[in-house]
Write a protein that holds these residues in place. Sequence first.
Motif, PDB file in Angstrom:
ATOM      1  N   THR A  24       0.857  -1.186   0.000  1.00  0.00           N
ATOM      2  CA  THR A  24       0.000   0.000   0.000  1.00  0.00           C
ATOM      3  C   THR A  24       0.893   1.236   0.000  1.00  0.00           C
ATOM      4  O   THR A  24       1.538   1.552   1.000  1.00  0.00           O
ATOM      5  CB  THR A  24      -0.923   0.016   1.228  1.00  0.00           C
ATOM      6  OG1 THR A  24      -1.738  -1.158   1.224  1.00  0.00           O
ATOM      7  CG2 THR A  24      -1.823   1.252   1.212  1.00  0.00           C
ATOM      8  N   MET A  25       0.947   1.892  -1.132  1.00  0.00           N
ATOM      9  CA  MET A  25       1.792   3.080  -1.267  1.00  0.00           C
ATOM     10  C   MET A  25       1.098   4.274  -0.617  1.00  0.00           C
ATOM     11  O   MET A  25      -0.096   4.509  -0.838  1.00  0.00           O
ATOM     12  CB  MET A  25       2.077   3.361  -2.737  1.00  0.00           C
ATOM     13  CG  MET A  25       2.776   2.222  -3.469  1.00  0.00           C
ATOM     14  SD  MET A  25       4.418   1.875  -2.801  1.00  0.00           S
ATOM     15  CE  MET A  25       5.266   3.416  -3.160  1.00  0.00           C
ATOM     16  N   GLY A  60      -3.129  10.237  -5.685  1.00  0.00           N
ATOM     17  CA  GLY A  60      -1.983  11.146  -5.651  1.00  0.00           C
ATOM     18  C   GLY A  60      -0.683  10.529  -6.133  1.00  0.00           C
ATOM     19  O   GLY A  60       0.290  11.247  -6.366  1.00  0.00           O
ATOM     20  N   LEU A  61      -0.658   9.205  -6.282  1.00  0.00           N
ATOM     21  CA  LEU A  61       0.554   8.521  -6.741  1.00  0.00           C
ATOM     22  C   LEU A  61       0.346   7.881  -8.115  1.00  0.00           C
ATOM     23  O   LEU A  61       0.968   6.872  -8.444  1.00  0.00           O
ATOM     24  CB  LEU A  61       0.986   7.458  -5.722  1.00  0.00           C
ATOM     25  CG  LEU A  61       1.342   7.979  -4.326  1.00  0.00           C
ATOM     26  CD1 LEU A  61       1.847   6.851  -3.441  1.00  0.00           C
ATOM     27  CD2 LEU A  61       2.410   9.072  -4.420  1.00  0.00           C
ATOM     28  N   ALA A  78     -10.406  -0.580  -9.764  1.00  0.00           N
ATOM     29  CA  ALA A  78     -10.248   0.807  -9.320  1.00  0.00           C
ATOM     30  C   ALA A  78     -11.432   1.208  -8.470  1.00  0.00           C
ATOM     31  O   ALA A  78     -12.563   0.782  -8.712  1.00  0.00           O
ATOM     32  CB  ALA A  78     -10.114   1.742 -10.520  1.00  0.00           C
ATOM     33  N   GLU A  79     -11.162   2.007  -7.469  1.00  0.00           N
ATOM     34  CA  GLU A  79     -12.184   2.622  -6.635  1.00  0.00           C
ATOM     35  C   GLU A  79     -11.991   4.130  -6.722  1.00  0.00           C
ATOM     36  O   GLU A  79     -10.974   4.594  -7.263  1.00  0.00           O
ATOM     37  CB  GLU A  79     -12.065   2.131  -5.191  1.00  0.00           C
ATOM     38  CG  GLU A  79     -12.338   0.637  -5.001  1.00  0.00           C
ATOM     39  CD  GLU A  79     -13.792   0.277  -5.231  1.00  0.00           C
ATOM     40  OE1 GLU A  79     -14.644   1.189  -5.237  1.00  0.00           O
ATOM     41  OE2 GLU A  79     -14.086  -0.922  -5.405  1.00  0.00           O
ATOM     42  N   PRO A  80     -12.933   4.927  -6.222  1.00  0.00           N
ATOM     43  CA  PRO A  80     -12.790   6.384  -6.352  1.00  0.00           C
ATOM     44  C   PRO A  80     -11.481   6.933  -5.802  1.00  0.00           C
ATOM     45  O   PRO A  80     -10.975   7.947  -6.300  1.00  0.00           O
ATOM     46  CB  PRO A  80     -13.996   6.914  -5.560  1.00  0.00           C
ATOM     47  CG  PRO A  80     -15.016   5.839  -5.669  1.00  0.00           C
ATOM     48  CD  PRO A  80     -14.238   4.558  -5.643  1.00  0.00           C
ATOM     49  N   GLU A  81     -10.923   6.257  -4.799  1.00  0.00           N
ATOM     50  CA  GLU A  81      -9.732   6.815  -4.153  1.00  0.00           C
ATOM     51  C   GLU A  81      -8.443   6.073  -4.455  1.00  0.00           C
ATOM     52  O   GLU A  81      -7.374   6.496  -4.043  1.00  0.00           O
ATOM     53  CB  GLU A  81      -9.943   6.888  -2.634  1.00  0.00           C
ATOM     54  CG  GLU A  81     -10.025   5.542  -1.931  1.00  0.00           C
ATOM     55  CD  GLU A  81     -11.384   4.888  -1.982  1.00  0.00           C
ATOM     56  OE1 GLU A  81     -11.559   3.820  -1.356  1.00  0.00           O
ATOM     57  OE2 GLU A  81     -12.276   5.443  -2.668  1.00  0.00           O
TER      58      GLU A  81
END
Length: 282
Positions: A24-25, A60-61, A78-81
């Motif tokens: 988890t980055m 953000g990454l 993929a999820e919204p975040e």
Amino acid sequence: MDTRAQQIPLLEGEIDNYDGVTVTMVEPMDAEVFTESLRASLSHWREEGKKGIWIKLPLGLANLVEAAVSEGFRYHHAEPEYLMLVSWISETPDTIPANASHVVGAGALVINKNTKEVLVVQERSGFFKDKNVWKLPTGVINEGEDIWTGIAREVEEETGIIADFVEILAFRQSLKAILKKKTDMFFLCVLSPRSYDITEQKSEILQAKWMPIQEYVDQPWNKKNEMFKFMANICQKKCEEEYLGFAIVPTTTSSGKESFIYCNADHANRLKATRDQASASL
């Protein structure tokens, strides 16, 4: 492993029960630095016999996506975040599970037992817009939401009626129904109203009302479309005869997580009664 590789920091990951690793980055990282750490980490995990490697990248990454793909990772979901990527690094057959393949929806047969009427709505948008069809309140069950709580929420949102879940009467499966890919699972549920005054959700519902069950069944749409005809027939049987569905039995998983079994209503009541008697004897 050479001396330089040993000096490259490895990515931190959580080991799962299937010899996999989830990274988890969180902190920002230069793409080139990330690539070096990822290569060193993959080499290390191969030596350890690890198999599926997951990388969770927050929005953000997103600059690291190309670097991960260039090292053999693929999109998983993929999820919204965040975006989840995965790579199978073992020589054994790839057993990475597919992304969630089903969408769960539900419809509410809310029965006024005193008048033999059911709650129906006409929608402002969607497939039934301008078709003059009165349909049961329906909706999609949210992520992390149980069917029985989700359908009660949908009824209250669309009509203002507070109702309690009773049982599932039937369900149907429709393949490739969502985005021509996902399977749609739809559960027809019975609810018992605690209130009767309707307040429509103006953004989605054009009208809502209580309708005699026979009038609902006799709508031209229900008569000419077989699936709707069958569903309407089931609703009528429930309103007019003894028709048992699947009620809920609260329970827990082996890890202690709350869960629910749906089974024949008579048997569900017996299971709950047996548990209550056992608890009372303690």
